[in-house]
Design an enzyme around this catalytic site. Structure first.
Site, PDB file in Angstrom:
ATOM      1  N   GLN A 166       4.884   1.909  -3.295  1.00 55.85           N
ATOM      2  CA  GLN A 166       6.030   1.989  -2.080  1.00 55.85           C
ATOM      3  C   GLN A 166       6.700   0.767  -1.840  1.00 55.85           C
ATOM      4  O   GLN A 166       8.157   0.758  -1.752  1.00 55.85           O
ATOM      5  CB  GLN A 166       5.298   2.388  -0.750  1.00 55.85           C
ATOM      6  CG  GLN A 166       6.252   2.477   0.403  1.00 55.85           C
ATOM      7  CD  GLN A 166       5.403   2.846   1.719  1.00 55.85           C
ATOM      8  OE1 GLN A 166       5.015   4.324   1.639  1.00 55.85           O
ATOM      9  NE2 GLN A 166       4.990   2.187   2.522  1.00 55.85           N
ATOM     10  N   ASP A 246       2.587  -3.060  -1.298  1.00 55.38           N
ATOM     11  CA  ASP A 246       1.894  -1.959  -0.708  1.00 55.38           C
ATOM     12  C   ASP A 246       2.372  -0.784  -1.490  1.00 55.38           C
ATOM     13  O   ASP A 246       3.248   0.008  -1.444  1.00 55.38           O
ATOM     14  CB  ASP A 246       2.665  -1.829   0.695  1.00 55.38           C
ATOM     15  CG  ASP A 246       2.325  -0.753   1.507  1.00 55.38           C
ATOM     16  OD1 ASP A 246       1.246   0.034   0.902  1.00 55.38           O
ATOM     17  OD2 ASP A 246       2.699  -0.523   2.625  1.00 55.38           O
ATOM     18  N   GLU A 287      -1.695  -4.193  -0.003  1.00 52.19           N
ATOM     19  CA  GLU A 287      -1.911  -3.368   1.076  1.00 52.19           C
ATOM     20  C   GLU A 287      -2.131  -1.729   0.731  1.00 52.19           C
ATOM     21  O   GLU A 287      -1.468  -1.520  -0.395  1.00 52.19           O
ATOM     22  CB  GLU A 287      -0.715  -3.431   1.762  1.00 52.19           C
ATOM     23  CG  GLU A 287      -0.668  -2.567   3.176  1.00 52.19           C
ATOM     24  CD  GLU A 287       0.663  -2.655   4.052  1.00 52.19           C
ATOM     25  OE1 GLU A 287       1.432  -3.774   3.797  1.00 52.19           O
ATOM     26  OE2 GLU A 287       1.099  -1.571   4.466  1.00 52.19           O
ATOM     27  N   ASP A 314      -3.905  -0.685   6.036  1.00 53.22           N
ATOM     28  CA  ASP A 314      -2.692  -0.105   6.924  1.00 53.22           C
ATOM     29  C   ASP A 314      -2.937   1.179   7.316  1.00 53.22           C
ATOM     30  O   ASP A 314      -3.657   1.520   8.516  1.00 53.22           O
ATOM     31  CB  ASP A 314      -1.324  -0.159   6.133  1.00 53.22           C
ATOM     32  CG  ASP A 314      -0.136   0.506   6.622  1.00 53.22           C
ATOM     33  OD1 ASP A 314      -0.535   0.771   8.190  1.00 53.22           O
ATOM     34  OD2 ASP A 314       0.808   0.755   6.229  1.00 53.22           O
ATOM     35  N   ARG A 368       8.356  -0.693  11.015  1.00 51.74           N
ATOM     36  CA  ARG A 368       7.901   0.620  10.492  1.00 51.74           C
ATOM     37  C   ARG A 368       9.262   0.980   9.432  1.00 51.74           C
ATOM     38  O   ARG A 368      10.363   0.423   9.649  1.00 51.74           O
ATOM     39  CB  ARG A 368       8.133   1.743  11.548  1.00 51.74           C
ATOM     40  CG  ARG A 368       6.948   1.636  12.350  1.00 51.74           C
ATOM     41  CD  ARG A 368       5.369   1.642  11.787  1.00 51.74           C
ATOM     42  NE  ARG A 368       5.127   2.709  10.651  1.00 51.74           N
ATOM     43  CZ  ARG A 368       4.111   3.563  10.919  1.00 51.74           C
ATOM     44  NH1 ARG A 368       3.536   3.575  12.081  1.00 51.74           N
ATOM     45  NH2 ARG A 368       3.943   4.412  10.012  1.00 51.74           N
ATOM     46  N   SER A 369       9.096   2.059   8.650  1.00 50.77           N
ATOM     47  CA  SER A 369      10.336   2.305   7.915  1.00 50.77           C
ATOM     48  C   SER A 369      11.380   2.989   8.390  1.00 50.77           C
ATOM     49  O   SER A 369      12.512   2.654   8.026  1.00 50.77           O
ATOM     50  CB  SER A 369      10.012   3.197   6.534  1.00 50.77           C
ATOM     51  OG  SER A 369       9.201   4.458   7.080  1.00 50.77           O
TER      52      SER A 369
END
Ligand SMILES: O=C(O)[C@@H](CO)OP(=O)(O)O
Ligand SMILES: [Mg+2]
Length: 431
Positions: A166, A246, A287, A314, A368-369
């Site tokens: 990601q 991540d 992550e 996470d 956050r995204s």
């Protein structure tokens, strides 16, 4: 110390960076000062996150952001105006009690976190301190300007490309000041754009403002990024720029195996694969390298790689103190990602930071995204002294809002130290 009272509470729907509705709240304190906060929203979420009331998502009962807003403007408003508040903990506990569910699903974690963050701003105003200093005092920590981890290349749930991992982040750990780190990040981001154009690859962006070229192998992404770091004139690794990943492995974990690079991996094979990436590229942090439902894999991976890289939970920990405590006891990781909306209140977020610190875990504060222009996490990163923040690429308003807030803090407090601090000492980087 004076108690905090409110004279008005008002919430409304606004849009987040993906164009989805979210919650903004404004509280007016007794002295007339108004404070505002907005709730962010994730796309790659952990199963144990506090539950937001969101539109269109499965399992949200179809009540949506509208009910989160309505709840603030009715029962939360009534609660906040009903008395004065001695401290954040009392106020957050009353919000949780009013909600009455373990996962905050009645009022919605998005409603609760927005109110809780706005209240923290009101408490910091009352104390006469900046938000970051108020956070440091609440935690008993020393403030520090964090190393920004810029997510310059996006895949997974944050883009439409075939890349399984990601986030590919660059961390200017060798910079001597925060403004310098931010300049390095922006120069490398632009060098990466130029590199992609040279290679005829797309410069379209993913959800967090990083490029999302049509590549499928993590090695290709890492080659492009290390080239961009060098092109921009910086060295790789300690003293220069390190890389953090991540993979968000929940999203390529199916029926007990990890599907990427056109094949299936067991957790041990995936751990070996990370090992080879760490050998070949200057990676300092990993992550969610494994899925949240792989409890045996995490301690094995941490035993194999944890002395060389930071292993961050996470989706595994969802910023929850109890889950982090289990992670500490089982040596499942050596670090935790901190996102206030995953757990739902500022008090619980600070408690998780304390539990992590006491157990020898490092912490990285995160956006956050799906974001807004709210900059709470920048102050949280400074106040907690954790030494690390991730807020996406050094481009796009909702991402740079946090970096710009850090620049503002650095400008106003020139004596604050910059760098990884204990996060570096525990994981091999410079302090
Ligand atoms: O996985 C993550 O760490 C985050 C933030 O980068 O993404 P999301 O907000 O979609 O959970
Ligand atoms: Mg993550």
């Amino acid at each position: 110390m004076n108690e905090l009272s409110f004279t008005a509470v008002h919430a409304l729907q606004i849009l987040d960076s993906r164009g989805h509705p979210t919650v903004r709240v404004t509280l007016t304190a007794g002295d007339g000062v108004m404070v505002t906060a907005s709730a962010p929203s994730g796309a790659s979420t952990g199963a144990h996150e506090a539950m937001e009331l969101r539109d269109g998502g499965a399992g949200y009962g179809g009540r949506g952001v509208e009910s989160a807003v309505a709840g603030i403007n009715s029962s939360i408003r009534e609660l906040l105006l009903s008395r004065s508040w001695p401290n954040q903990r009392t106020l957050d506990a009353a919000l949780c009690e009013l909600d009455g569910t373990p996962e905050k699903s009645r009022l919605g974690a998005n409603a609760i976190v927005a109110v809780s963050m706005a209240a923290a701003r009101a408490f910091s105003n009352l104390s006469g301190d900046s938000l970051h200093t108020w956070i440091a005092q609440s935690l008993g920590t020393a403030e520090r300007l964090p190393v920004p981890h810029f997510n310059v290349l996006n895949g997974g749930a944050h883009s439409a490309n075939p890349l399984a991992f990601q986030e590919f982040m660059i961390a200017p750990i060798g910079a001597s000041t925060l403004p310098e780190a931010i300049r390095w990040g922006s120069e490398i981001y632009h060098a990466l754009g130029a590199e992609l154009r040279r290679k005829g690859l797309s410069t379209g962006l993913g959800d967090e403002g990083g490029y999302a070229p049509e590549i499928s192998k993590p090695e290709e992404a890492l080659e492009l990024i290390t080239q961009a770091i060098t092109d921009a004139g910086y060295s790789l690794g300690e003293g220069g720029v390190s890389i953090a990943l991540d993979p968000a492995a929940n999203y390529f974990y199916h029926d007990g195996s990890y599907e990427l690079n056109g094949r299936s991996y067991t957790s041990r094979e995936l751990s070996n694969y990370y090992d080879s990436l760490i050998l070949n590229f200057p990676i300092r942090s990993l992550e969610d390298p494994l899925a949240e439902d792989d409890p045996r894999g995490w301690p094995e991976l941490t035993a194999a790689l944890g002395d060389r890289v930071q292993v961050v939970g996470d989706d595994l920990f969802v910023s929850n103190a109890g889950r982090v405590q289990i992670g500490i006891e089982t040596a499942a990781a050596n670090a935790v990602l901190i996102k206030p909306n995953q757990v739902g209140t500022v008090t619980e977020t600070l408690d998780t930071l304390t539990v992590a610190d006491q157990g020898g875990f490092t912490a990285m504060v995160s956006h956050r995204s799906g974001e807004t222009e709210d900059t709470f996490v920048a102050d949280l990163a400074v106040g907690s002294g954790c030494g690390q923040i991730k807020s996406g690429a050094p481009a796009r308003g909702e991402r740079v809002a946090k970096y710009n807030r850090l620049l503002e803090i650095a400008d106003a407090s020139p004596n604050l130290p910059y760098g990884l601090g204990t996060a570096g000492q525990k994981n091999g980087g410079p302090s």
